[in-house]
Design an enzyme around this catalytic site. Sequence first.
Site, PDB file in Angstrom:
ATOM      1  N   ASP A  27       0.927  -1.184   0.109  1.00 20.46           N
ATOM      2  CA  ASP A  27      -0.051  -0.013   0.172  1.00 20.46           C
ATOM      3  C   ASP A  27       0.849   1.223   0.004  1.00 20.46           C
ATOM      4  OD1 ASP A  27      -1.977   1.945   0.302  1.00 20.46           O
ATOM      5  OD2 ASP A  27      -2.636   1.246   2.188  1.00 20.46           O
TER       6      ASP A  27
ATOM      7  N   HIS B 243     -11.996  -2.202   1.398  1.00 24.03           N
ATOM      8  CA  HIS B 243     -11.210  -1.138   2.206  1.00 24.03           C
ATOM      9  C   HIS B 243     -11.857  -1.380   3.621  1.00 24.03           C
ATOM     10  CE1 HIS B 243      -9.901   2.659   4.052  1.00 24.03           C
ATOM     11  NE2 HIS B 243      -8.806   2.236   3.884  1.00 24.03           N
TER      12      HIS B 243
ATOM     13  N   GLU C 101      -1.115  -0.935  -4.286  1.00 25.28           N
ATOM     14  CA  GLU C 101      -2.465  -0.177  -3.841  1.00 25.28           C
ATOM     15  C   GLU C 101      -2.088   1.132  -3.861  1.00 25.28           C
ATOM     16  OE1 GLU C 101      -5.577   0.412   0.244  1.00 25.28           O
ATOM     17  OE2 GLU C 101      -4.415  -1.575  -0.059  1.00 25.28           O
TER      18      GLU C 101
ATOM     19  N   GLU D 257     -10.495   3.376  -1.986  1.00 22.46           N
ATOM     20  CA  GLU D 257     -10.947   3.832  -0.738  1.00 22.46           C
ATOM     21  C   GLU D 257     -11.124   5.146  -0.571  1.00 22.46           C
ATOM     22  OE1 GLU D 257      -7.160   4.600   2.060  1.00 22.46           O
ATOM     23  OE2 GLU D 257      -6.782   2.672   0.940  1.00 22.46           O
TER      24      GLU D 257
ATOM     25  N   ASP E  55     -15.161   1.428   0.247  1.00 21.38           N
ATOM     26  CA  ASP E  55     -15.505   1.265   1.818  1.00 21.38           C
ATOM     27  C   ASP E  55     -16.815   1.485   2.048  1.00 21.38           C
ATOM     28  OD1 ASP E  55     -15.400   2.000   4.542  1.00 21.38           O
ATOM     29  OD2 ASP E  55     -13.339   2.210   4.559  1.00 21.38           O
TER      30      ASP E  55
ATOM     31  N   HIS F  32      -0.305   4.336  -0.057  1.00 18.75           N
ATOM     32  CA  HIS F  32      -0.976   5.369   0.346  1.00 18.75           C
ATOM     33  C   HIS F  32      -1.090   6.796  -0.248  1.00 18.75           C
ATOM     34  CE1 HIS F  32      -0.808   3.009   4.268  1.00 18.75           C
ATOM     35  NE2 HIS F  32      -2.063   3.313   4.298  1.00 18.75           N
TER      36      HIS F  32
END
Length: 389
Positions: free
Chosen positions: A189, A292, A216, A242, A265, A191
């Site tokens: 991830d 997510h 991700e 997400e 999510d 981010h």
Amino acid sequence: MRIARLRSFMSRDGDRPRVIVALDTQCGIIGWGECYNHGPDRALPPLLDYLTDMIIGEDPRRVEYLTLKLVQQARFPPGALGLAAIAAIDQCLWDIAAKALGVPVYQILGGAMRDRVRVYQGIYTAPDPAIARDRVQELNDRFGLTAFKLSPYRVDMHAHRWGEVVREAGDYFRRLREVAPGHFDFAFDAHAKIFEPWQAVQLGNALAPYDPLFFEEPIRPEHFPAWGELKSRLNCPLATGESLYSRYEFLALLNARGVDIIQPDVCVVGGVGEMRRIWTLAEAHYVSLAPHNPMGPLATAVNLHLCLAAPNFKILEYRLPPGIDTLRKDGDTGSYVVDPYLPEDGHVLPRPDRPGWGVEVDEEYLATDRYVRWERKMPRKPDGSWGYP
């Protein structure tokens, strides 16, 4: 059956605040939901009170009717906080509707497509491949987990030359593959910290030779054509979603051919109904679903039911509850869920004999305000400007 009142509770999950919602009916059935933790959590209770005034006295079993009313009551589409509040109310409505019938929520979503739901656990504090191996082996021994997610950044991306960042990431994953069991899956991830797509391509392709489960959210979510370009140049599966709020944004992403695995999510997009529409759009584009789920044990229960029902489900993000994960040292070890879903053999199993979400909420624990302030850390670049958190 009519909606009598809404109660909101400021709680926590480890070091993160959580707003939990109870929707009471006149006949005694209670529905439960969890808001997303975007940041200004104290703003959610008055927003929830405002929205509740629009549905008091209504039949809670008219789930889509009531959720649509909350979404469309404003001239402009609701933003992050509005959708977080609506999502929690929507979850309450689905919980009530299923409890009224005496069945689990997944049964009124069309029934279970599968017998169990595979999950992965995030491992972000492993500075050395041997430490990472020991941590994932412990989780495998205790819960049968075989899928994990790590950070690709092994050195400070702002303090080092980008080529070093890329080289260290690839070298770390290569060494991890050498020491970890071959059947384990590892995702990475990023981010959304990277601004330039070409850098994301370099980082993802440095990981690709060692077979990541997915790469991700390396770049910001706003510009969908950039995601199409990124995916076309990557040699590994690309996951994101997400930070998107609606089926319309996911449709734009899918039309740009910018994703292999979507990660919506349920606490962000406005609830269960919107999640169903999003996964249907993804299914029509041959894209799989990996929700997510960084929130608490109630949100995990909600996601379990969604994953049981989704035909294009791949894997679910999972966080061990406080007090269960012995390596977490992040404050309060209590929980607002008495009997959280825990992995068995790397999967979470349904509870067909329990109606609604299938968990018991501890109202005595929720009676104490457990607010804890949490903010994302903002990195500073060498020139003094801010980087993406």
